[in-house]
Design a protein around this motif. Sequence first.
Motif, PDB file in Angstrom:
ATOM      1  N   TRP A  20       4.738 -25.548  34.908  1.00  0.00           N
ATOM      2  CA  TRP A  20       5.716 -25.217  33.868  1.00  0.00           C
ATOM      3  C   TRP A  20       5.099 -25.351  32.484  1.00  0.00           C
ATOM      4  O   TRP A  20       5.343 -24.536  31.598  1.00  0.00           O
ATOM      5  CB  TRP A  20       6.921 -26.137  34.011  1.00  0.00           C
ATOM      6  N   LEU A  21       4.278 -26.370  32.289  1.00  0.00           N
ATOM      7  CA  LEU A  21       3.656 -26.603  30.991  1.00  0.00           C
ATOM      8  C   LEU A  21       2.593 -25.564  30.660  1.00  0.00           C
ATOM      9  O   LEU A  21       2.440 -25.183  29.499  1.00  0.00           O
ATOM     10  CB  LEU A  21       3.022 -27.999  30.970  1.00  0.00           C
ATOM     11  N   THR A  22       1.862 -25.102  31.662  1.00  0.00           N
ATOM     12  CA  THR A  22       0.669 -24.282  31.403  1.00  0.00           C
ATOM     13  C   THR A  22       0.853 -22.791  31.657  1.00  0.00           C
ATOM     14  O   THR A  22       0.000 -21.999  31.245  1.00  0.00           O
ATOM     15  CB  THR A  22      -0.499 -24.780  32.268  1.00  0.00           C
ATOM     16  N   GLU A  23       1.928 -22.396  32.316  1.00  0.00           N
ATOM     17  CA  GLU A  23       2.112 -20.981  32.649  1.00  0.00           C
ATOM     18  C   GLU A  23       2.174 -20.119  31.387  1.00  0.00           C
ATOM     19  O   GLU A  23       2.887 -20.432  30.428  1.00  0.00           O
ATOM     20  CB  GLU A  23       3.407 -20.789  33.437  1.00  0.00           C
ATOM     21  N   LYS A  24       1.431 -19.010  31.390  1.00  0.00           N
ATOM     22  CA  LYS A  24       1.482 -18.065  30.275  1.00  0.00           C
ATOM     23  C   LYS A  24       2.647 -17.108  30.497  1.00  0.00           C
ATOM     24  O   LYS A  24       2.702 -16.407  31.502  1.00  0.00           O
ATOM     25  CB  LYS A  24       0.161 -17.302  30.158  1.00  0.00           C
ATOM     26  N   ARG A  25       3.567 -17.078  29.554  1.00  0.00           N
ATOM     27  CA  ARG A  25       4.794 -16.292  29.695  1.00  0.00           C
ATOM     28  C   ARG A  25       4.578 -14.873  29.180  1.00  0.00           C
ATOM     29  O   ARG A  25       3.797 -14.622  28.266  1.00  0.00           O
ATOM     30  CB  ARG A  25       5.927 -16.950  28.911  1.00  0.00           C
ATOM     31  N   ARG A  26       5.321 -13.960  29.743  1.00  0.00           N
ATOM     32  CA  ARG A  26       5.247 -12.554  29.358  1.00  0.00           C
ATOM     33  C   ARG A  26       6.352 -12.208  28.369  1.00  0.00           C
ATOM     34  O   ARG A  26       7.463 -12.718  28.445  1.00  0.00           O
ATOM     35  CB  ARG A  26       5.373 -11.662  30.598  1.00  0.00           C
ATOM     36  N   ASP A  27       6.020 -11.320  27.446  1.00  0.00           N
ATOM     37  CA  ASP A  27       6.984 -10.932  26.418  1.00  0.00           C
ATOM     38  C   ASP A  27       8.005  -9.915  26.904  1.00  0.00           C
ATOM     39  O   ASP A  27       9.025  -9.712  26.262  1.00  0.00           O
ATOM     40  CB  ASP A  27       6.252 -10.321  25.213  1.00  0.00           C
ATOM     41  N   ASP A  28       7.724  -9.265  28.031  1.00  0.00           N
ATOM     42  CA  ASP A  28       8.614  -8.186  28.472  1.00  0.00           C
ATOM     43  C   ASP A  28       9.754  -8.681  29.352  1.00  0.00           C
ATOM     44  O   ASP A  28      10.460  -7.884  29.958  1.00  0.00           O
ATOM     45  CB  ASP A  28       7.827  -7.102  29.205  1.00  0.00           C
ATOM     46  N   ARG A  29       9.910  -9.983  29.443  1.00  0.00           N
ATOM     47  CA  ARG A  29      11.010 -10.539  30.225  1.00  0.00           C
ATOM     48  C   ARG A  29      11.841 -11.465  29.340  1.00  0.00           C
ATOM     49  O   ARG A  29      11.303 -12.326  28.654  1.00  0.00           O
ATOM     50  CB  ARG A  29      10.480 -11.325  31.430  1.00  0.00           C
ATOM     51  N   GLU A  30      13.155 -11.282  29.374  1.00  0.00           N
ATOM     52  CA  GLU A  30      14.053 -12.134  28.598  1.00  0.00           C
ATOM     53  C   GLU A  30      14.314 -13.408  29.387  1.00  0.00           C
ATOM     54  O   GLU A  30      15.018 -13.397  30.399  1.00  0.00           O
ATOM     55  CB  GLU A  30      15.364 -11.409  28.313  1.00  0.00           C
ATOM     56  N   THR A  31      13.714 -14.487  28.975  1.00  0.00           N
ATOM     57  CA  THR A  31      13.825 -15.757  29.687  1.00  0.00           C
ATOM     58  C   THR A  31      14.186 -16.861  28.707  1.00  0.00           C
ATOM     59  O   THR A  31      14.281 -16.646  27.498  1.00  0.00           O
ATOM     60  CB  THR A  31      12.493 -16.117  30.368  1.00  0.00           C
ATOM     61  N   TRP A  32      14.385 -18.051  29.243  1.00  0.00           N
ATOM     62  CA  TRP A  32      14.627 -19.213  28.393  1.00  0.00           C
ATOM     63  C   TRP A  32      13.498 -19.362  27.382  1.00  0.00           C
ATOM     64  O   TRP A  32      13.719 -19.773  26.239  1.00  0.00           O
ATOM     65  CB  TRP A  32      14.740 -20.487  29.241  1.00  0.00           C
ATOM     66  N   PHE A  33      12.274 -18.995  27.798  1.00  0.00           N
ATOM     67  CA  PHE A  33      11.123 -19.197  26.933  1.00  0.00           C
ATOM     68  C   PHE A  33      11.178 -18.307  25.692  1.00  0.00           C
ATOM     69  O   PHE A  33      10.975 -18.777  24.570  1.00  0.00           O
ATOM     70  CB  PHE A  33       9.832 -18.921  27.717  1.00  0.00           C
ATOM     71  N   THR A  34      11.452 -17.025  25.891  1.00  0.00           N
ATOM     72  CA  THR A  34      11.496 -16.120  24.746  1.00  0.00           C
ATOM     73  C   THR A  34      12.648 -16.488  23.808  1.00  0.00           C
ATOM     74  O   THR A  34      12.531 -16.358  22.593  1.00  0.00           O
ATOM     75  CB  THR A  34      11.642 -14.660  25.208  1.00  0.00           C
ATOM     76  N   THR A  35      13.744 -16.960  24.393  1.00  0.00           N
ATOM     77  CA  THR A  35      14.881 -17.396  23.572  1.00  0.00           C
ATOM     78  C   THR A  35      14.509 -18.615  22.738  1.00  0.00           C
ATOM     79  O   THR A  35      14.806 -18.689  21.537  1.00  0.00           O
ATOM     80  CB  THR A  35      16.093 -17.713  24.453  1.00  0.00           C
ATOM     81  N   CYS A  36      13.846 -19.587  23.371  1.00  0.00           N
ATOM     82  CA  CYS A  36      13.437 -20.799  22.657  1.00  0.00           C
ATOM     83  C   CYS A  36      12.427 -20.477  21.564  1.00  0.00           C
ATOM     84  O   CYS A  36      12.503 -21.015  20.452  1.00  0.00           O
ATOM     85  CB  CYS A  36      12.823 -21.804  23.625  1.00  0.00           C
ATOM     86  N   ARG A  37      11.479 -19.626  21.888  1.00  0.00           N
ATOM     87  CA  ARG A  37      10.451 -19.275  20.908  1.00  0.00           C
ATOM     88  C   ARG A  37      11.071 -18.597  19.689  1.00  0.00           C
ATOM     89  O   ARG A  37      10.731 -18.921  18.546  1.00  0.00           O
ATOM     90  CB  ARG A  37       9.400 -18.370  21.541  1.00  0.00           C
ATOM     91  N   ALA A  38      11.985 -17.670  19.931  1.00  0.00           N
ATOM     92  CA  ALA A  38      12.639 -16.973  18.819  1.00  0.00           C
ATOM     93  C   ALA A  38      13.431 -17.955  17.960  1.00  0.00           C
ATOM     94  O   ALA A  38      13.408 -17.887  16.724  1.00  0.00           O
ATOM     95  CB  ALA A  38      13.548 -15.874  19.360  1.00  0.00           C
ATOM     96  N   ALA A  39      14.142 -18.881  18.613  1.00  0.00           N
ATOM     97  CA  ALA A  39      14.936 -19.863  17.874  1.00  0.00           C
ATOM     98  C   ALA A  39      14.041 -20.792  17.057  1.00  0.00           C
ATOM     99  O   ALA A  39      14.330 -21.096  15.888  1.00  0.00           O
ATOM    100  CB  ALA A  39      15.798 -20.674  18.839  1.00  0.00           C
ATOM    101  N   LEU A  40      12.942 -21.246  17.662  1.00  0.00           N
ATOM    102  CA  LEU A  40      12.037 -22.140  16.954  1.00  0.00           C
ATOM    103  C   LEU A  40      11.390 -21.431  15.768  1.00  0.00           C
ATOM    104  O   LEU A  40      11.207 -22.016  14.692  1.00  0.00           O
ATOM    105  CB  LEU A  40      10.968 -22.663  17.913  1.00  0.00           C
TER     106      LEU A  40
END
Length: 238
Positions: A102-122
Amino acid sequence: MRIVTAELPTHIALVGRRVNTCGADQSTDAFLYSSYLAEAAIKTMGLVLQSGVSTAAPDAGYRMAYRFIHGDGLGEWEDCLREAAGNLAGYYSRDFHPLLAWLTEKRRDDRETWFTTCRAALNQVIDLMDVEPERVERFRRTRTAFDLLAGLVYVRNKTKAHGAFGVNFFGQAAEPYVAAVAGLVNDCPVFSWRWAHLSGAVRGASKGTWLTGDAPHSLSEQEQVALGVCRRTPAVRN
């Protein structure tokens, strides 16, 4: 976004409850409680990984604990997390692999996930701060949960000093900051584990307490037996 406290470890749930009870006119409190929650979450991840490495590599576990105790800031905890998922990753049992991944996985920009939401908010919060352009660009390239943690550490350190930011900043930054911290806490696998405190035998009987949610309660005898904490008490026949 609200903190979903029902399944969180108790110490995290109690801070999350404080965030949830802040009203619309308490933006400063909401922001600062969220900052406290981010710090508690990062330190919890660190302690979990320290306990995991101590079994297979006691010296590495000792060094990590020493850095936690003597470190001069939250950045030391972030560095230890990176070392645990890097040089020390081979020492961990399978139970810890979901957190490391979970800590090291590289996330993709083409999927709307918790990660992209958190990044945008931060990034919304960082845009409201006086941040060096090169650092802003680095946050824009955030790809892993580690990168999000680095952003949270940066925001926490910059905003913790008394008088560093005014009411206007907190009024604009509270909502996205709460969303960023909530998303990370709600998704981190460590906080979906069932946490319990197990004590030694008292008068021949072991004691245990579930530390889940904001209302911890004692383990039943059946639950203690299932966890291997104690043996079932034999039925007494007349």
